[in-house]
Write a protein that holds these residues in place. Structure first.
Motif: not given
Length: 575
Positions: A83-89, A319-325
């Motif tokens: 997933w393209e945003n995993t590094h920010r999870f 914040i963007m990645v984790n709040r949505v996920l």
């Protein structure tokens, strides 16, 4: 699921953001509930768009409880490495309400406003034919009402057929590449309408416009879902379709000037209207290549500040990645440039639990579309001149914007999507009854105009139903396909609606057509009730199955189930 609900000050407790090299992997087997940093509580949002924002503690923790806070369930929802945003999870990341609200405003400015501008460009190019009608468009091309109906049918059929292929291409190459490409291509066709010569060229241009514009709306909706939570998206889709109404107002005002160009270089005003508005879209399409990032963590480019890391810093990306996920773990199901296979496509199309929403998309707008589609032509028939007919479309457009935003806010406030959606049909009932019982030939033209304006000011539930469909899909794969299929249903309704008012019914001011619209509206109220019953029954059935399972059985189900998306027993449909 064990969660910690606290209302703590965030300054001493929120972990300092870690760089990629320092970021720890979340090991659910070794992390205990006691070691999880404190979580926050929801704040009370304003209930209506006209209200002032409620006061809140900007330093309070905004990270809300989720499945990632329970070690026993966290690993079941872990985003995949590709997933393209995993590094920010980071399930241990915490942030404040002040940070989150500031970030949402930044997303609105960077992402949402531009999405609205692009939608306005689409609306200009597909709806300016209404203004062209007032400038002798049909007579000059040797066409009549039935030819106009056929053109609308061809456009909507082409739009419909392009929806799913366009969505699949967008998912494969990325909406940031495909949407600008669409815009540039259709702007060229829109401009080429300057050289229309008759019925054949008119139909060809309508077909090409539909093919190139099809898929734009579901593409944009999927794209926005990368940045927003469910409730935020519903309200912003209200503003998204408000942008369409604003485009209609701008179009009416532009027509005031552009149609006066009749005679310039020996050409009709409607020809200049198509050419100039098409070129305007071309400029917006070219700018879209520069202003659409691929996703929350891919905003860096030479135009968007590559040396500064893009529009958002590392903290904002976390914040963007984790709040949505944290709200919807299914959003990490697929990479944003991952294509959907034929097998996955077929699986999504077979998802019968979304068919009730497709049914709504097929019927809900039909009672209103013919009246709006023929408004400028009807106003000319009532004795209004070219410029009056265009300006008189503005009041209903403003009313439509207000009611649509109000119902979108109300849907999130009262959490009853069905009840708020059906208000559109109840709204239209008295006005369609008027059209059926009044002798329109003897009725004052201003009375007819007033009733028509009120009818077309209906609270459009389209933004609610688009977000409703997205929520009930519960996976990126299904959300991608269902957005296209729902919009295909809406376009099909447009084809049906475009053929209700006929040339042989025109002399009676469409008496027969209005009877058909009233009958369909009454049917729609029943359809909404059936959709409500279906989802209530579906949720109760799952509640019973889930309640009958032991805690061990539930954990085993979460770990080993083959059920996906909205077929999971722990998923509940919204209604």
């Amino acid at each position: 699921m064990a969660t910690v609900l606290t209302r703590e000050k965030a300054v001493p407790r929120v972990p300092v953001p870690r760089s990629d090299s320092e970021k720890r992997d979340f090991d659910a087997s070794s992390t205990s509930v006691a070691s999880i940093p404190p979580l926050g509580e929801p704040i009370e949002r304003k209930k209506h768009f006209w209200q002032r924002s409620k006061p809140y503690d900007a330093d309070a923790i905004a990270t809300l409880p989720s499945v990632f806070d329970d070690p026993e369930t966290a690993e079941k929802y872990q985003p995949p490495a590709e997933w393209e945003n995993t590094h920010r999870f980071d399930p241990l990341a915490r942030w404040t309400w002040g940070e989150e609200n500031k970030l949402i405003r930044k997303i609105d400015f960077r992402i949402m406003i531009w999405a609205c501008i692009m939608f306005m460009a689409l609306e200009l190019d597909r709806a300016n034919i209404s203004q062209a009608l007032t400038d002798n468009f049909l007579p000059e091309l040797g066409m009549n009402t039935n030819d106009y109906n056929l053109g609308n049918t061809v456009f909507k059929l082409s739009f419909l057929c392009a929806e799913l292929p366009s969505q699949l291409v967008s998912k494969w190459v990325g909406p940031d590449r495909w949407i600008p490409t669409q815009m540039v291509l259709w702007s060229l066709v829109a401009s080429a309408q300057f050289w229309l010569s008759g019925r054949t060229s008119f139909l060809v241009c309508r077909a090409l416009l539909g093919m190139l514009q099809g898929g734009f709306i579901p593409d944009i909706i999927l794209y926005l879902s990368y940045f927003y939570k469910h409730a935020e998206l519903t309200i912003r889709l209200g503003y998204f379709w408000t942008a369409m109404s604003i485009a209609d107002i701008i179009s009416a005002l532009l027509a005031q000037g552009l149609l006066r160009m009749r005679g310039v270089e020996g050409h009709s005003g409607w020809r200049w209207l198509f050419l100039i508005e098409g070129l305007l879209t071309l400029v917006i399409g070219i700018m879209a290549f520069l202003l659409m990032p691929a996703g929350p963590c891919q905003t860096a480019s030479w135009f968007r500040g590559k040396s500064q890391g893009g529009w958002f810093n590392e903290r904002e990306e976390v914040i963007m990645v984790n709040r949505v996920l944290r709200e919807d773990p299914s959003k990490s199901d697929m990479h944003n440039r991952e294509r959907i296979t034929i097998g996955l496509l077929w699986k999504s199309l077979k998802d019968y639990d979304l068919w009730p929403l497709y049914a709504l998309g097929l019927v809900f707008q039909i009672p209103f579309v013919p009246v709006g589609q023929y408004l400028t032509l009807s106003l000319r028939g009532l004795g209004f001149d070219v410029f009056q007919s265009n300006l008189l479309t503005i009041p209903y457009t403003v009313g439509h914007m207000i009611t649509m935003l109000a119902v979108a806010y109300a849907a999130e406030r009262f959490s009853n999507l069905t009840a708020l959606s059906v208000t559109s049909q109840i709204w239209g009932l008295p006005f369609l009854i008027f059209f059926n019982v009044a002798d329109l030939a003897k009725t004052n033209r201003w009375v007819i105009y007033a009733v028509t304006t009120l009818l077309l000011s209906f609270p459009n539930p389209h933004p609610i139903q688009v977000a409703w469909n997205s929520r009930n899909a519960n996976s990126v794969r299904s959300r991608t396909i269902s957005a296209a299929v729902y919009n295909m249903a809406v376009q099909t309704s447009g084809i049906i609606a475009s053929n209700i008012y006929r040339e042989d019914d025109r002399a009676s001011l469409y008496k027969r057509g209005n009877r058909q619209l009233l009958a369909i509206l009454c049917m729609n109220i029943v359809v909404y009730a059936l959709v409500k019953v279906y989802y209530v029954w579906k949720n109760k059935s799952r509640d019973q199955k889930w309640a009958a399972m032991t805690e061990e059985q539930r954990l085993d189900y979460l770990a080993n189930t083959k059920d996906e998306g909205n077929k999971r027993l722990d998923f509940r449909f919204e209604h």
